[in-house]
Motif scaffolding. Structure first.
Motif, PDB file in Angstrom:
ATOM      1  N   LEU A 275     -31.053 -51.094   3.292  1.00  0.00           N
ATOM      2  CA  LEU A 275     -32.290 -50.378   3.594  1.00  0.00           C
ATOM      3  C   LEU A 275     -33.512 -51.263   3.340  1.00  0.00           C
ATOM      4  N   GLN A 276     -33.428 -52.144   2.332  1.00  0.00           N
ATOM      5  CA  GLN A 276     -34.501 -53.118   2.119  1.00  0.00           C
ATOM      6  C   GLN A 276     -34.594 -54.075   3.303  1.00  0.00           C
ATOM      7  N   MET A 277     -33.430 -54.519   3.782  1.00  0.00           N
ATOM      8  CA  MET A 277     -33.417 -55.409   4.943  1.00  0.00           C
ATOM      9  C   MET A 277     -33.969 -54.705   6.173  1.00  0.00           C
ATOM     10  N   PHE A 278     -33.639 -53.427   6.311  1.00  0.00           N
ATOM     11  CA  PHE A 278     -34.122 -52.646   7.451  1.00  0.00           C
ATOM     12  C   PHE A 278     -35.647 -52.616   7.473  1.00  0.00           C
ATOM     13  N   ARG A 279     -36.264 -52.410   6.301  1.00  0.00           N
ATOM     14  CA  ARG A 279     -37.735 -52.393   6.234  1.00  0.00           C
ATOM     15  C   ARG A 279     -38.304 -53.798   6.398  1.00  0.00           C
ATOM     16  N   LEU A 280     -37.591 -54.795   5.872  1.00  0.00           N
ATOM     17  CA  LEU A 280     -38.058 -56.173   5.982  1.00  0.00           C
ATOM     18  C   LEU A 280     -38.024 -56.649   7.435  1.00  0.00           C
ATOM     19  N   MET A 281     -37.017 -56.210   8.182  1.00  0.00           N
ATOM     20  CA  MET A 281     -36.930 -56.587   9.596  1.00  0.00           C
ATOM     21  C   MET A 281     -38.140 -56.089  10.381  1.00  0.00           C
ATOM     22  N   ASP A 282     -38.659 -54.963   9.960  1.00  0.00           N
ATOM     23  CA  ASP A 282     -39.772 -54.362  10.687  1.00  0.00           C
ATOM     24  C   ASP A 282     -41.076 -55.109  10.441  1.00  0.00           C
ATOM     25  N   ILE A 283     -41.296 -55.537   9.184  1.00  0.00           N
ATOM     26  CA  ILE A 283     -42.589 -56.159   8.852  1.00  0.00           C
ATOM     27  C   ILE A 283     -42.545 -57.685   8.921  1.00  0.00           C
ATOM     28  N   MET A 284     -41.345 -58.269   8.920  1.00  0.00           N
ATOM     29  CA  MET A 284     -41.230 -59.735   8.951  1.00  0.00           C
ATOM     30  C   MET A 284     -40.318 -60.174  10.097  1.00  0.00           C
ATOM     31  N   ALA A 285     -40.491 -59.551  11.251  1.00  0.00           N
ATOM     32  CA  ALA A 285     -39.593 -59.789  12.380  1.00  0.00           C
ATOM     33  C   ALA A 285     -39.614 -61.230  12.867  1.00  0.00           C
ATOM     34  N   GLU A 286     -40.726 -61.934  12.652  1.00  0.00           N
ATOM     35  CA  GLU A 286     -40.858 -63.304  13.165  1.00  0.00           C
ATOM     36  C   GLU A 286     -40.639 -64.366  12.092  1.00  0.00           C
ATOM     37  N   ASN A 287     -40.125 -63.956  10.948  1.00  0.00           N
ATOM     38  CA  ASN A 287     -39.957 -64.911   9.854  1.00  0.00           C
ATOM     39  C   ASN A 287     -38.506 -65.131   9.434  1.00  0.00           C
ATOM     40  N   TYR A 288     -37.722 -64.049   9.376  1.00  0.00           N
ATOM     41  CA  TYR A 288     -36.371 -64.165   8.832  1.00  0.00           C
ATOM     42  C   TYR A 288     -35.330 -63.764   9.867  1.00  0.00           C
ATOM     43  N   GLU A 317     -24.222 -53.187  22.823  1.00  0.00           N
ATOM     44  CA  GLU A 317     -25.446 -52.393  22.905  1.00  0.00           C
ATOM     45  C   GLU A 317     -26.631 -53.032  22.191  1.00  0.00           C
ATOM     46  N   GLY A 318     -26.392 -54.094  21.444  1.00  0.00           N
ATOM     47  CA  GLY A 318     -27.501 -54.813  20.842  1.00  0.00           C
ATOM     48  C   GLY A 318     -27.712 -54.494  19.376  1.00  0.00           C
ATOM     49  N   GLU A 319     -28.588 -55.298  18.734  1.00  0.00           N
ATOM     50  CA  GLU A 319     -28.762 -55.205  17.288  1.00  0.00           C
ATOM     51  C   GLU A 319     -29.481 -53.924  16.861  1.00  0.00           C
ATOM     52  N   LYS A 320     -30.351 -53.379  17.703  1.00  0.00           N
ATOM     53  CA  LYS A 320     -31.062 -52.166  17.306  1.00  0.00           C
ATOM     54  C   LYS A 320     -30.099 -51.001  17.114  1.00  0.00           C
ATOM     55  N   GLN A 321     -29.168 -50.840  18.043  1.00  0.00           N
ATOM     56  CA  GLN A 321     -28.181 -49.770  17.926  1.00  0.00           C
ATOM     57  C   GLN A 321     -27.223 -50.037  16.757  1.00  0.00           C
ATOM     58  N   PHE A 322     -26.927 -51.323  16.533  1.00  0.00           N
ATOM     59  CA  PHE A 322     -26.083 -51.691  15.379  1.00  0.00           C
ATOM     60  C   PHE A 322     -26.751 -51.286  14.067  1.00  0.00           C
ATOM     61  N   VAL A 323     -28.021 -51.641  13.930  1.00  0.00           N
ATOM     62  CA  VAL A 323     -28.759 -51.314  12.710  1.00  0.00           C
ATOM     63  C   VAL A 323     -28.855 -49.794  12.532  1.00  0.00           C
ATOM     64  N   LYS A 324     -29.086 -49.086  13.624  1.00  0.00           N
ATOM     65  CA  LYS A 324     -29.193 -47.632  13.558  1.00  0.00           C
ATOM     66  C   LYS A 324     -27.885 -47.008  13.090  1.00  0.00           C
TER      67      LYS A 324
END
Length: 398
Positions: A275-288, A317-324
């Protein structure tokens, strides 16, 4: 969200406390009216309540817990300044603040008065409290003169307490009560009540100050924790143990900073890390970029089927559906939501077998003994930090 939950809990307990106080006062009123309590007793009860309110506001202001009332009344005009009076020499008697004495005085008097109404001995208590209030006359005179001629500023809250004390003295005089010398049992009750309320107030102040120091220390810790130089030093001391191998599941592809995460699908701490990674992906999408290395019990049919479906969702189906889908799994009860998504297309058994082999080799080569385990650019994340803290350090890797 955790802060909001904490605030909601505090509001809930605050509501419970207010309801309990109202019920207590209603009970006292009911008992008092049924027993025909004299109007002077009710007047003293109101004055004690006013004293508790004003003195508690004064103490909280002195401790630095500002509220709308104290901030307004303490700065009415150029002649009013509560802080000037509270910081004067006369505001303390050794290490004891006069405001502390005031709140102990009013709380003890209020409790004794409520007890007397409930138990029926209000005449003795009223006379004793009245005689004690008479003893405050020298303090009233001293406080007014000190504020007027020494500090040359007025503390409105202090004046409020003085007015309450004067009201108590006035009630005692108009009651026509004779000088009352309490017997030993009454004297013992009064003295012990003041002592126990004083001890309780001291412990309350100690815990409040300790909580404030801990909060300040935690804020200093957070400030230190966000220091880029400290992070680089601690991270640089870690051994480069994460061997870069082909990874099937990669999120935010193409970024320079690679974060490898070993996750079990049945692990509370792994759920928190995800869940931390999920939030980090949203705010740091171009860094990690995140390389996900899942582990599960292959002998457990439900877990095996879920990971098979999860890999299929990622590939087709892609990473978004995987994360969901993985988020739904971690948020489900007992991690059993294998029907989080109907998968129309499933990877072949050969591809899934290769994925299992690749994952097992990665865990063996890197000697992963526990989950979650996090690597940043090949080095293990120092134990001082959590995955969510990486949002402060993306520039530290340049």
């Amino acid at each position: 969200k955790r802060n909001q939950a904490g605030n909601d809990i505090n509001k809930f307990w605050g509501s419970i406390k207010n309801i309990a106080i109202v019920l207590l006062l209603l009970n006292v009123l009911f008992i008092g009216f049924t027993r025909g309590i004299d109007k002077l007793i009710w007047g003293l009860l109101v004055l004690k309540l006013m004293g508790v309110f004003i003195s508690s506001t004064l103490v909280l202001h002195e401790m630095g817990h500002e509220n709308g009332l104290s901030s307004r009344v303490c700065h009415l005009n150029k002649n009013t300044d509560c802080d000037a009076v509270l910081n004067s020499k006369a505001s303390k008697w050794g290490n004891i603040r006069m405001s502390d004495i005031g709140i102990v005085y009013f709380v003890t008097g209020l409790l004794l008065l409520i007890g007397s109404i409930c138990w029926g001995n209000w005449d003795e208590v009223f006379c004793t409290l009245g005689m004690i209030s008479v003893c405050s006359i020298p303090f009233i005179i001293f406080s007014i003169c000190y504020q007027r001629f020494i500090v040359k500023k007025w503390c409105v809250l202090c004046l409020g307490i003085i007015l309450v004390l004067m009201g108590e003295v006035f009630l005692y005089f108009i009651s026509g009560s004779a000088i009352f010398i309490p017997n030993l049992s009454v004297a013992y009750i009064f003295i012990s009540s003041f002592v126990w309320v004083g001890i309780g107030w001291y412990l309350f102040c100690y815990l409040l100050k300790r909580s404030k120091r801990m909060e300040k220390g935690y804020l200093n810790y957070l400030s230190l924790k966000k220091d880029c130089n400290l992070f680089k030093r601690l991270w640089g001391e870690q051994e480069t143990v994460c061997n870069s191998r082909e990874c099937t599941i990669i999120l935010n592809k193409g970024n320079d900073i690679v974060v490898d995460i070993a996750l079990s699908i049945r692990c509370k701490h792994c759920a928190e890390t995800f869940l931390q990674m999920f939030r980090l992906m949203d705010i740091m999408a171009e860094n990690y970029s995140f390389h996900i290395h899942l582990t599960w019990s292959i002998s457990n049919l439900k877990q095996h089927q879920f990971v098979h479906r999860l890999l299929s969702v990622y590939l087709f189906e892609g990473e978004k559906q995987f994360v969901k889908m993985l988020k739904q799994w971690y948020e489900s009860e007992e991690y059993s939501n294998i029907d989080a998504k109907k998968v129309e297309k499933v990877v072949s058994d050969d591809i899934f077998a290769y994925f299992i082999k690749e994952t097992q080799e990665w865990y063996q080569i890197n000697h992963i003994m526990q989950t979650p385990t996090i690597y940043v650019s090949g080095k293990i994340l120092p134990s001082l930090y959590e995955l969510k803290d990486l949002r402060y350090f993306c520039d530290c890797f340049n």
